[in-house]
Design a protein around this motif. Structure first.
Motif, short mmCIF file in Angstrom:
data_model
loop_
_atom_site.label_atom_id
_atom_site.label_comp_id
_atom_site.label_asym_id
_atom_site.label_seq_id
_atom_site.Cartn_x
_atom_site.Cartn_y
_atom_site.Cartn_z
N ALA A 143 28.21 30.44 -21.43
CA ALA A 143 26.85 30.97 -21.28
C ALA A 143 26.24 31.32 -22.63
CB ALA A 143 26.88 32.20 -20.37
N ALA A 144 27.05 31.92 -23.50
CA ALA A 144 26.55 32.31 -24.82
C ALA A 144 26.21 31.09 -25.66
CB ALA A 144 27.59 33.18 -25.53
N ALA A 145 27.07 30.07 -25.64
CA ALA A 145 26.82 28.87 -26.45
C ALA A 145 25.57 28.14 -25.98
CB ALA A 145 28.04 27.94 -26.40
N ARG A 287 30.71 39.69 -18.03
CA ARG A 287 29.30 39.44 -17.68
C ARG A 287 28.54 38.88 -18.87
NH1 ARG A 287 25.85 41.32 -13.79
NH2 ARG A 287 27.43 42.74 -12.98
N ASP A 288 28.71 39.49 -20.02
CA ASP A 288 28.01 39.07 -21.23
C ASP A 288 28.84 39.54 -22.42
OD1 ASP A 288 26.23 38.58 -23.35
OD2 ASP A 288 24.49 39.11 -22.15
N PRO A 289 29.29 38.63 -23.28
CA PRO A 289 28.78 37.27 -23.50
C PRO A 289 29.50 36.15 -22.77
CG PRO A 289 30.21 37.86 -25.30
CD PRO A 289 30.17 39.06 -24.40
N LEU A 290 30.61 36.43 -22.05
CA LEU A 290 31.34 35.33 -21.41
C LEU A 290 30.54 34.68 -20.29
CD1 LEU A 290 34.95 36.82 -21.31
CD2 LEU A 290 34.25 34.73 -22.46
N GLY A 291 29.70 35.45 -19.60
CA GLY A 291 28.87 34.86 -18.55
C GLY A 291 29.66 34.34 -17.38
N LEU A 292 30.61 35.14 -16.88
CA LEU A 292 31.48 34.68 -15.80
C LEU A 292 30.91 34.95 -14.41
CD1 LEU A 292 34.96 35.84 -17.17
CD2 LEU A 292 33.87 33.60 -17.40
N PRO A 348 29.72 47.49 -31.91
CA PRO A 348 29.85 47.68 -30.45
C PRO A 348 30.50 46.46 -29.80
CG PRO A 348 27.57 47.22 -31.06
CD PRO A 348 28.31 47.41 -32.33
N LEU A 349 31.33 46.73 -28.83
CA LEU A 349 31.98 45.68 -28.06
C LEU A 349 31.11 45.41 -26.84
CD1 LEU A 349 34.52 43.91 -28.10
CD2 LEU A 349 35.69 45.65 -26.76
N TYR A 350 30.01 44.68 -27.08
CA TYR A 350 28.98 44.58 -26.05
C TYR A 350 28.06 43.41 -26.37
CZ TYR A 350 25.16 46.20 -22.96
OH TYR A 350 24.20 46.30 -21.99
N MET A 351 27.81 42.58 -25.37
CA MET A 351 26.84 41.50 -25.43
C MET A 351 27.01 40.64 -26.69
SD MET A 351 23.51 43.42 -23.75
CE MET A 351 22.46 42.00 -23.92
N ARG A 352 25.90 40.30 -27.33
CA ARG A 352 25.95 39.34 -28.44
C ARG A 352 26.69 39.89 -29.65
NH1 ARG A 352 20.69 41.06 -27.73
NH2 ARG A 352 19.65 42.15 -29.46
N MET A 353 26.85 41.22 -29.72
CA MET A 353 27.60 41.80 -30.84
C MET A 353 29.10 41.51 -30.72
SD MET A 353 25.16 43.02 -32.57
CE MET A 353 25.94 44.01 -33.82
N ALA A 354 29.53 41.03 -29.55
CA ALA A 354 30.94 40.71 -29.34
C ALA A 354 31.20 39.20 -29.33
CB ALA A 354 31.43 41.33 -28.03
N MET A 355 30.20 38.41 -29.67
CA MET A 355 30.38 36.95 -29.59
C MET A 355 31.44 36.41 -30.54
SD MET A 355 26.64 35.27 -28.89
CE MET A 355 27.30 33.67 -29.28
N VAL A 361 39.29 33.73 -27.78
CA VAL A 361 39.49 33.80 -26.33
C VAL A 361 39.56 32.40 -25.73
CG1 VAL A 361 38.46 34.57 -24.17
CG2 VAL A 361 38.44 36.08 -26.16
N TYR A 362 38.65 31.53 -26.14
CA TYR A 362 38.63 30.18 -25.58
C TYR A 362 39.89 29.39 -25.96
CZ TYR A 362 33.70 31.01 -24.51
OH TYR A 362 32.52 31.51 -24.01
#
Length: 556
Positions: A143-145, A287-292, A348-355, A361-362
């Motif tokens: 989702a992020a990519a 939920r974000d950024p993985l978008g699962l 922060p470990l949150y949303m785009r700041m954790a990309m 992970v992948y």
């Protein structure tokens, strides 16, 4: 008697080596080229939608358009931040090709495609067909990519540079005794990545510790010093980047206010609260950024999918460590360090700041799928399927592989559809609304712009001048207006142009009140066909004596 003529032996011709056809070099892992092509299609389709810039894109794009290369050094306007290398490449592109959305989003698109290519290469080198296909597929449908492949932001670059640096570290760790030039190349790549990606900058300490520690364990202190010495290259580039740009971001009061407590553990959290926060964070990242969370699914689905995903990542770290011990440390170290930075309230470990954690992970998910597939394949080859099924190791491996493939299969279709389809622009097309309003504008008009569109108007039609930004001031009962009513604000003008996106919050409140007030001071002679979420009105003003009372506004 004449001697018979001497016949010399023919010269031996050296036959050219047989040509190797390109397809003869393919392996079964190259089946991952299929999801690679699918991912490129998704990214290019998102790019081809040619959506108008949204608020964050408008703000960074105004910096790129209105400043030269030297002006991009230092603090940016509109509370924006981006790596200096990324800013300079973007500035070079618009200097040559202009400021169309296609130009502004070209670099993010190339970075997203580059991430796919590096993932394919990594899968081909270290994974079998199941692991390689799984790795490339989770990147292709990320989702992020998909989102950031078509946004004027640097986050797809975080994916590319972190993935490239991770894979380069894995290549370095494979060598029995790397030459000094190999260490120099890796540290130089890390320095280059530092200029283009803040995410890669965060991951570099993890990769560096593993590389140096591996050298120490393998050959002692002398080898560790050889591995660490080129660090000075990275340090020089980091120091330049920090002095030129990063120092204006670190400790930013705006960033601290914007992110607040999001991505950080609760204040004064004890061990139990901290553990609960760390566990819940897995679902938040899912939920974000993985978008699962595909469309139509609820929180229960997200809870199951995210925790299954992270369990597979953990097993993938173990499988990577089984392949080569430092590999597992590279993958797990990135996520552990991200938690450390969040607990320390640094990032922060949150949303785009954790990309920046996503490449590790992948790759971990790819190793998990590969390990399961290899164990099942080994059992089948040994023709000991009944015994293998009863073997805990083979059974666990088979379940890991099956779970990874099933998870990817379940998520691919809905995520691909959800993130590849363009959003409806009927109610939010600021580009069309601003350009329509510019066509209506004539001398003697005053333009009022809602705060939600304060950057869209100067980006798409800076000619809408004079313009003011109204802010509604709620008067207490029986109070008097501290600022000005709308009637007084438009004195001396023939018409009023009102435009803005009715985003939830103060902008929507102001916009709805203005829509009601314009009837008291004039007549709407034209309204843009952009739906209820976008206000675009042309108002013919009445003489001051014929205007009714309006609300109180502060104009900026």
């Amino acid at each position: 008697m004449l001697d018979a003529p001497t016949v010399s032996a023919p010269a031996t011709e050296t036959s050219p080596p047989p040509r190797t056809r390109w397809f003869s070099r393919l392996t079964w892992s190259d089946l991952s080229l299929l999801p690679l092509a699918f991912g490129v299609l998704l990214y290019v389709r998102q790019y081809a939608n040619h959506l108008p810039l949204w608020l964050d894109e408008q703000m960074i794009s105004r910096n790129l358009r209105d400043r030269g290369f030297g002006g991009l050094v230092g603090e940016l306007a509109n509370n924006q931040s981006a790596p200096l290398g990324w800013l300079w490449v973007q500035r070079a592109l618009i200097s040559v090709f202009g400021t169309d959305e296609y130009v502004l989003r070209l670099l993010p698109l190339l970075a997203a495609i580059g991430t796919l290519v590096v993932a394919w290469w990594a899968g081909r080198r270290w994974l079998g067909p199941v692991g390689a296909i799984t790795l490339v597929t989770v990147v292709a449908t990320s989702a992020a990519a998909i989102r950031y492949s078509a946004e004027v932001k640097q986050y797809s670059g975080d994916l590319f540079w972190t993935m490239l640096l991770l894979v380069a570290a894995m290549v370095l760790l494979e060598q029995p005794r790397p030459a000094i030039r190999s260490y120099v190349l890796w540290w130089s790549l890390a320095g280059l990545a530092c200029l283009f990606s803040m995410g890669a900058m965060l991951a570099t300490p993890v990769f560096a510790v593993v590389v140096v520690a591996s050298a120490l364990a393998r050959a002692g202190w002398r080898e560790a010093v050889r591995a660490a010495a080129p660090f000075l290259i990275w340090l020089a580039l980091f120091a330049f980047h920090y002095l030129a740009s990063l120092r204006h971001v670190v400790g930013s009061e705006f960033m601290a206010t914007f992110w607040g407590r999001r991505g950080y553990p609760p204040v004064d959290a004890g061990p139990r609260q901290l553990a609960g926060w760390a566990w819940d964070r897995l679902e938040v990242l899912g939920r974000d950024p993985l978008g699962l969370l595909p469309p139509g699914q609820g929180a229960h689905y997200l809870e199951i999918a995210s925790h299954l995903f992270w369990a597979l990542f953990l097993l993938g770290c173990l499988a990577a460590a089984w392949h080569r011990r430092p590999f597992g440390a590279l993958l797990a170290g990135v996520v552990v360090f991200a938690y450390v930075l969040a607990v320390a309230e640094v990032v922060p470990l949150y949303m785009r700041m954790a990309m920046w954690i996503l490449p590790a992970v992948y790759v971990g998910i790819g190793f998990a799928a590969d390990a399961g597939a290899r164990l099942v394949a080994a059992a089948v080859r040994a023709r000991r399927m009944p015994t293998a099924v009863r073997s805990p190791r083979a059974l666990a491996g088979g379940l890991v592989g099956a779970a990874a493939v099933a998870l990817v299969g379940v998520l691919v279709a809905p995520l691909a559809v959800a993130h590849a389809d363009p959003p409806a622009l009927v109610n939010t097309d600021e580009r069309a609304a601003v350009r329509w309003m510019a066509g209506q504008h004539r001398p003697g008009d005053l333009t009022l712009v809602l705060s939600s569109s304060r950057h869209a108007v100067p980006w798409y039609a800076d000619s809408l001048r004079p313009r003011r930004e109204p802010k509604l001031w709620e008067m207490p009962a029986g109070g008097t207006c501290k600022f000005t009513d709308l009637s007084a604000a438009v004195d001396g003008y023939q018409r009023l142009l009102l435009i803005g996106y009715l985003k939830e919050g103060p902008a929507a409140t102001t916009g709805n009140r203005l829509r009601a007030d314009v009837g008291a001071i004039g007549t709407v002679v034209a309204e843009g066909p952009f739906g209820p979420s976008m206000i675009a009105l042309v108002v013919e003003l009445r003489p001051a004596a014929e205007r009714g009372p309006t609300g109180c506004y502060e104009l900026f």
